[in-house]
Design an enzyme around this catalytic site. Sequence first.
Site, PDB file in Angstrom:
ATOM      1  N   GLN C 203       0.856  -1.179   0.000  1.00 46.61           N
ATOM      2  CA  GLN C 203       0.000   0.000   0.000  1.00 46.61           C
ATOM      3  C   GLN C 203       0.899   1.239   0.000  1.00 46.61           C
ATOM      4  O   GLN C 203       1.531   1.560   1.002  1.00 46.61           O
ATOM      5  CB  GLN C 203      -0.935  -0.043   1.206  1.00 46.61           C
ATOM      6  CG  GLN C 203      -1.775  -1.331   1.240  1.00 46.61           C
ATOM      7  CD  GLN C 203      -2.812  -1.410   0.128  1.00 46.61           C
ATOM      8  OE1 GLN C 203      -3.700  -0.574   0.050  1.00 46.61           O
ATOM      9  NE2 GLN C 203      -2.680  -2.414  -0.749  1.00 46.61           N
ATOM     10  N   ALA C 244     -11.540   2.215   5.218  1.00 43.39           N
ATOM     11  CA  ALA C 244     -10.644   1.400   4.393  1.00 43.39           C
ATOM     12  C   ALA C 244      -9.837   2.255   3.404  1.00 43.39           C
ATOM     13  O   ALA C 244     -10.031   3.472   3.317  1.00 43.39           O
ATOM     14  CB  ALA C 244     -11.466   0.351   3.648  1.00 43.39           C
ATOM     15  N   HIS C 245      -8.970   1.611   2.672  1.00 43.88           N
ATOM     16  CA  HIS C 245      -8.079   2.346   1.776  1.00 43.88           C
ATOM     17  C   HIS C 245      -8.833   3.042   0.644  1.00 43.88           C
ATOM     18  O   HIS C 245      -9.805   2.533   0.132  1.00 43.88           O
ATOM     19  CB  HIS C 245      -6.949   1.479   1.232  1.00 43.88           C
ATOM     20  CG  HIS C 245      -7.341   0.219   0.537  1.00 43.88           C
ATOM     21  ND1 HIS C 245      -6.413  -0.599  -0.046  1.00 43.88           N
ATOM     22  CD2 HIS C 245      -8.537  -0.389   0.361  1.00 43.88           C
ATOM     23  CE1 HIS C 245      -7.025  -1.628  -0.562  1.00 43.88           C
ATOM     24  NE2 HIS C 245      -8.295  -1.534  -0.335  1.00 43.88           N
ATOM     25  N   ASN C 246      -8.353   4.238   0.347  1.00 39.25           N
ATOM     26  CA  ASN C 246      -8.864   5.036  -0.775  1.00 39.25           C
ATOM     27  C   ASN C 246     -10.294   5.536  -0.591  1.00 39.25           C
ATOM     28  O   ASN C 246     -10.914   6.029  -1.535  1.00 39.25           O
ATOM     29  CB  ASN C 246      -8.719   4.267  -2.093  1.00 39.25           C
ATOM     30  CG  ASN C 246      -7.259   3.963  -2.379  1.00 39.25           C
ATOM     31  OD1 ASN C 246      -6.805   2.835  -2.259  1.00 39.25           O
ATOM     32  ND2 ASN C 246      -6.511   5.007  -2.693  1.00 39.25           N
TER      33      ASN C 246
END
Lengths: 346, 346, 346
Positions: C203, C244-246
């Site tokens: 990531q 969460a990511h993004n």
Amino acid sequence: MRGGSTVRLGELVEALGGELIGPADLPLQGLASLASAQIQHIGFVTGARHAEAMRASHAGALIVPPELAEEAAQQAALIVSPNPYLYYARLSQWWVARLRAPAAGVHAQAVVHPSAVLGEGVEVGALAFVGAGAVLGAGARIAPHAVIEAGARIGPGTHIGAHVVIGADCELGARCIVHGGTVIGADGFGFAPEQGRWIKIEQLGRVRIGDDVEIGANCTIDRGALDDTVVEEGVKLDNLIHIAHNVHVGAHTAMAGCAAVAGSTRIGRHCTIGGDAKIVGHLTLADHVHISACTVVTRSIQKPGTYTGIFPMDDNASWEKNAASLRQLYKLRERVRALEQQQKKN
Amino acid sequence: MRGGSTVRLGELVEALGGELIGPADLPLQGLASLASAQIQHIGFVTGARHAEAMRASHAGALIVPPELAEEAAQQAALIVSPNPYLYYARLSQWWVARLRAPAAGVHAQAVVHPSAVLGEGVEVGALAFVGAGAVLGAGARIAPHAVIEAGARIGPGTHIGAHVVIGADCELGARCIVHGGTVIGADGFGFAPEQGRWIKIEQLGRVRIGDDVEIGANCTIDRGALDDTVVEEGVKLDNLIHIAHNVHVGAHTAMAGCAAVAGSTRIGRHCTIGGDAKIVGHLTLADHVHISACTVVTRSIQKPGTYTGIFPMDDNASWEKNAASLRQLYKLRERVRALEQQQKKN
Amino acid sequence: MRGGSTVRLGELVEALGGELIGPADLPLQGLASLASAQIQHIGFVTGARHAEAMRASHAGALIVPPELAEEAAQQAALIVSPNPYLYYARLSQWWVARLRAPAAGVHAQAVVHPSAVLGEGVEVGALAFVGAGAVLGAGARIAPHAVIEAGARIGPGTHIGAHVVIGADCELGARCIVHGGTVIGADGFGFAPEQGRWIKIEQLGRVRIGDDVEIGANCTIDRGALDDTVVEEGVKLDNLIHIAHNVHVGAHTAMAGCAAVAGSTRIGRHCTIGGDAKIVGHLTLADHVHISACTVVTRSIQKPGTYTGIFPMDDNASWEKNAASLRQLYKLRERVRALEQQQKKN
């Protein structure tokens, strides 16, 4: 994305394979999404579904599948690969490994018990704690403020994040990653009732975790009551996941954020458990079972497949009417039955 | 299970009672489940339901109820007790107490404010922090990396786990256990809206926790807005539980993992709250209320009993059809009504 | 509530406005709820709904709206304000600011990398860790045991709680508050499947957080895969929340405890997300969308409004019957259709 020094496109192909179309000496400063990429970045396209985003991208290099190579070659240098997503995964690992600082040894302000055993190349960060008799395999990296309690065993190459707790006598395999704030080996939730009070059952089992397991941030994996809680190799857990005592998670199963598994449940191999899915205790799930996000599993599942149970969202007014009807659903069914019987008579 | 030195079967009976059938000098090295036990272990059988597992067990000693004593005596030494599960709970405590290292005092690398007050036999682990004016009762054990903020009070014999935060001025009673990563006394979630922005309401209350409370790993119990958040004696909380500001949890109530209680709700005594059950704010639950796992409580409950609301899981295709129908349920009810009225006319 | 030294009622009005009715020199020792307040406390009444609690209160001073002033003046000194709740919010801030100890500088037992850049008046608590190249804005306060990893940037006046982790290269704006145990910048959950195994996708993005954001205890906000995870200014998150990511959270949106947002979802500005609500990945929610507690959002929402999906709780026996019927709901709908068609024929 985070910075990094320049590499040449050809270096990537040398390290990771694929077919190079374009100049091997193209300088690259990082990976980027199609939308964010500039001339100094490499992006990836998984298939025709993203062809439009590809056309709009300013990436200097692209990882593409064979069927898009001809078109893509008109706008960027290429690495052609049958599985660009997998190529991107491997490239991201290669990129990070390149930038990783060499192990820094044991920080002067870490507290490591003299009876702990440290393998070659172990790194222990500032203010980390390693208890009596703990064993850290070669190349293990313990972040600042991690706590490795007495007798715990950390496999070679495993990375323990900041503020993680690895409880006494628990074991992790090789090449695991545990993200910040996760607590492995707290007591399982066990009490015997006695005249309206709860009498604690000391939790005498351990947690045993296989190789190549990744565990997200602020998770909890409890130690077993008598036998161990077990997470097999290759399992991937997202954040804020709760694994209760004596659960057994089969190899290569993945669980998304906020999932939870209650005590003594056995989950098969190669399962996927969606975010916030909850599995009650003392069940068995077969291999290759897929549970949708936010689903509650209240019975064992013998058959591979996808299982779901989500209350459909609606505008609030519609939900209110449908929810009120739901509380009368059994009666509605009775009424339909009565209608059917009456009709038969007519 | 975790190791330990040898004891004699007779020692157990001397300490915990029960009727001994077999050799008092039988050596035992640990407790074990029926399935895992070997000749050097003691197991337990709660009733006829586990008679088959008992017969298959290799345990050298068994704790059994009177009705199984005759049969069990043919395969192992026995402790006969009317409640083997409770006996096992007490035995697990006795076993752990036996193995517990004597308190090690204050670690040289702990940071304890000079104005903190430490009772007799207190243990403060490496890199723990104890703030100004904090009070640690006799025999309290503070694990490595725990943070006890200024003015907090920890009762005698209470054990605070690694990476726990006890917020300023919060209070815990005697013999409590708080597992790793739990945060007690963070600000409650309170804001006043002003022209599309949120204006923080400082949380001026405390958290007060009674005697004999156990709190799992990575829980959060917020301080009250003005009055205190209160958890009464004997309450047991599993992992990843959220107790919002100004909640009141009655004595001897137990909550399983991932449960949450929103602000100002009052839960009675001797309740059980299933895993992932959620109770919205400003409600009152009577004593002896039992909420099933994954149930959402949106109204107060005056009557003891068991309450449930779970969407039943199904294979994904069946769920899709039923969920789509559910969004039309109110209309379906109207259609049934129309059918009934038509039928009446006929 | 927590103690404090005495102030005069007139000081409050000088600092925060409002109309004073009563003696300016009335001594006050704290804020309190109507039920708990004594003669030395100031309470607040938001409207006629609380008039009865007001009458029963022993508060020496009250913040009241104009319409209650005449009645309230008979029992207490008053501050009259058109919005007593907002007044109370500002007063709580004023009160806490008054009591706050001056910044104590860098504790002797903190570990601060020599390349870190510390603004004026920064406080770094005991055993906190600040990595290489980290930047702490003027007046930032880092609690004991917080971890600020290499290259992270903390805005001026921001407060980082105990046991928080701010991951490498992540950024927080000015005047933020992050409560204990929260982990910002752990890896997003990203893997490419390869022959039944999961290949990690490193990531490479960051987490970027705007000004005036408050984040509760034991939350997790993951770094982006390639682009960044973004939380805009003025957002307020309660405890145990997973981002969460993004994900992109729009300005001034608030989320209650245990909410979670899956990867790449975009939430608008001025939204409210109820406790335990879950939003699946790759969705877009418009501005001013309100999601009820415990609701699962499985599709994008273009229209402002309130959306709900909660299984109604019932006594367990009723739930069992209704849940069983729900699994046959689609068939029930078919049966109603058959009845309707039959009726048409008659």
